[in-house]
Each structure stands twice: as structure tokens, then as C-alpha cells.
Design a protein around this motif. Structure first.
Motif, PDB file in Angstrom:
ATOM      1  N   LEU A  21     -67.933  66.598  31.467  1.00  0.00           N
ATOM      2  CA  LEU A  21     -67.559  67.914  31.987  1.00  0.00           C
ATOM      3  C   LEU A  21     -67.270  68.866  30.823  1.00  0.00           C
ATOM      4  O   LEU A  21     -66.424  68.582  29.975  1.00  0.00           O
ATOM      5  N   LYS A  22     -67.995  69.961  30.760  1.00  0.00           N
ATOM      6  CA  LYS A  22     -67.787  70.969  29.728  1.00  0.00           C
ATOM      7  C   LYS A  22     -66.787  71.999  30.265  1.00  0.00           C
ATOM      8  O   LYS A  22     -67.057  72.675  31.258  1.00  0.00           O
ATOM      9  N   TYR A  23     -65.629  72.080  29.597  1.00  0.00           N
ATOM     10  CA  TYR A  23     -64.606  73.004  30.101  1.00  0.00           C
ATOM     11  C   TYR A  23     -63.844  73.678  28.968  1.00  0.00           C
ATOM     12  O   TYR A  23     -63.792  73.205  27.828  1.00  0.00           O
ATOM     13  N   VAL A  24     -63.228  74.815  29.328  1.00  0.00           N
ATOM     14  CA  VAL A  24     -62.295  75.526  28.464  1.00  0.00           C
ATOM     15  C   VAL A  24     -60.904  75.298  29.035  1.00  0.00           C
ATOM     16  O   VAL A  24     -60.704  75.371  30.249  1.00  0.00           O
ATOM     17  N   PHE A  25     -59.954  75.000  28.176  1.00  0.00           N
ATOM     18  CA  PHE A  25     -58.585  74.751  28.619  1.00  0.00           C
ATOM     19  C   PHE A  25     -57.720  75.976  28.367  1.00  0.00           C
ATOM     20  O   PHE A  25     -57.692  76.517  27.265  1.00  0.00           O
ATOM     21  N   TYR A  26     -57.024  76.423  29.429  1.00  0.00           N
ATOM     22  CA  TYR A  26     -56.077  77.538  29.296  1.00  0.00           C
ATOM     23  C   TYR A  26     -54.677  77.026  29.605  1.00  0.00           C
ATOM     24  O   TYR A  26     -54.425  76.517  30.700  1.00  0.00           O
ATOM     25  N   ALA A  27     -53.774  77.178  28.645  1.00  0.00           N
ATOM     26  CA  ALA A  27     -52.389  76.726  28.815  1.00  0.00           C
ATOM     27  C   ALA A  27     -51.502  77.907  29.189  1.00  0.00           C
ATOM     28  O   ALA A  27     -51.367  78.866  28.419  1.00  0.00           O
ATOM     29  N   MET A  28     -50.905  77.839  30.381  1.00  0.00           N
ATOM     30  CA  MET A  28     -50.024  78.914  30.832  1.00  0.00           C
ATOM     31  C   MET A  28     -48.704  78.889  30.057  1.00  0.00           C
ATOM     32  O   MET A  28     -48.306  77.868  29.508  1.00  0.00           O
ATOM     33  N   HIS A  29     -48.040  80.030  30.053  1.00  0.00           N
ATOM     34  CA  HIS A  29     -46.781  80.188  29.326  1.00  0.00           C
ATOM     35  C   HIS A  29     -45.568  80.049  30.241  1.00  0.00           C
ATOM     36  O   HIS A  29     -45.619  80.407  31.425  1.00  0.00           O
TER      37      HIS A  29
END
Length: 202
Positions: free
Chosen positions: A1-9
Motif C-alpha cells: 500500500l502506497k500512502y502518505v502519513f499525516y500526524a494530527m496535533h
């Protein structure tokens, strides 16, 4: 799975307002990412582990987001909210790009030889593998294309160049008793480093 990870604050916090520089709202940042990323690339979003902790002592954060807020994230095309107990380092290691407003995830990503992008300026934003995302969508797309095509060697070289340019500004110390208790560093040396810095500044 090709994904971008976004970490919330964790919010409210100065790392987003004012340091987000127009991207203090995670939803705004995620929407922008969705607009500039290829549609086939999934965005995995993880809530900050402190945000929903009822024992944190900060009641402001418990009321900062509601069900409708998370629903808006889930309704975005090819965006998925992942369980809060999934380890962040696993998400970082397996992504093609890691994203944060100004959080430590970008630096953690760099140390794992993964590219990252921030929405506000950080202390390592002049590293070519962890830049601030452009507000111009076309330029942001080019930035992301360059970042996701970087090899581990490219990122190592960027990190090495960053240290070469900035090492004279670094010093090893701490600002809290908590950090002192959780480090293997010699406490006397950390105190001495801070003392020397203050004396130099004075």
C-alpha cells in the motif's frame, strides 16, 4: 500500500496556532494535501494520542474536536483515519512521505531516512528532505514529487548537509526535570552545557 502519513496535533497548542502559519487547523492541512497529492495515493491520518486522553488534565483539548470533525476527515477521498493505538514509528517507516504542521514526526521521519513535509517553519526546515510545503498548489505538487522520489542515500546526504551547516548552533542540554529523569546522559554535563550557553549569551 502506497500512502502518505499525516500526524494530527494535540490542540490547542502553539505548535499549530500561531506556528501553523495559516494551517493551524488539521482539516485545512489534510484538505490541502489531498488537493496536491495524486488521487491514487492514500492519506493515513492518526489522531494525536494525547488529544482524547480524559486524564490529561487539560479539558480544553477534550472539547477541541467533535464527531463531525472526524467525519469530515473520513469523507475525504482516499483518506483514512487509523486507530490511535497503531504505532507512529510503524506508520512513518512504511510511508512514502510523512506530514505534520510543525510536529516532531518530520524529524523522526528524517532519522528513519524518510522524507517529510511541514506546514509551518521548524528548526530543521532548511533541510532539503523536510521542507515547509509551498502555499502555491503547483509548487507544492513539485515539492512532493521530488520528496517521494528521494532515495535513502539522498536523505542521508541532505541530513549530513543540514548538520554541516547548522551544527555550530546546537548544544546538548535539557530544560526540565522530566527530561533529566528520562535520559542516559550525564546530568552534570547537561547542566554545564546550559550554563556555558547562558554565559555566552550574557
Amino acid at each position: 500500500l502506497k500512502y502518505v502519513f499525516y500526524a494530527m496535533h494535540n490542540q490547542p497548542e502553539k505548535t499549530t496556532n500561531p506556528e501553523g502559519e495559516g494551517f493551524e487547523d488539521n482539516l485545512t492541512a489534510i484538505n490541502f494535501l489531498r488537493m496536491v497529492l495524486p488521487k491514487e495515493i492514500k492519506i493515513l491520518v492518526k489522531e494525536h494520542p494525547k488529544q482524547l486522553n480524559m486524564y490529561s488534565g487539560d479539558v480544553r483539548q477534550l472539547k477541541f474536536r467533535n464527531f463531525e470533525y472526524y467525519k469530515k476527515i473520513k469523507n475525504l477521498n482516499n483518506v483514512e483515519l487509523v486507530p490511535i493505538d497503531i504505532k507512529t514509528d510503524v506508520l512513518i517507516e512504511n510511508s512514502i512521505l510523512n506530514c505534520t504542521i510543525t510536529g516532531t514526526v518530520a524529524w523522526e521521519s528524517l532519522l528513519k531516512k524518510k522524507p517529510a513535509i511541514s506546514f509551518g517553519n521548524t528548526w530543521h526546515s532548511n533541510c532539503n528532505s523536510t521542507p515547509v510545503i509551498s502555499r502555491d498548489p503547483l509548487h507544492a505538487k513539485k515539492q512532493i514529487e521530488i520528496l517521494i522520489n528521494k532515495t535513502e542515500k539522498d536523505i542521508e546526504n541532505d541530513l549530513s548537509e543540514f548538520f554541516k551547516i547548522n551544527s555550530k548552533f546546537f548544544f546538548n542540554s535539557t530544560i526540565s526535570d522530566f527530561e533529566l529523569q528520562n535520559t542516559s546522559e550525564n546530568n552534570e554535563i547537561l547542566f554545564k552545557n546550559m550554563k556555558n550557553l547562558v554565559e555566552q549569551l550574557l
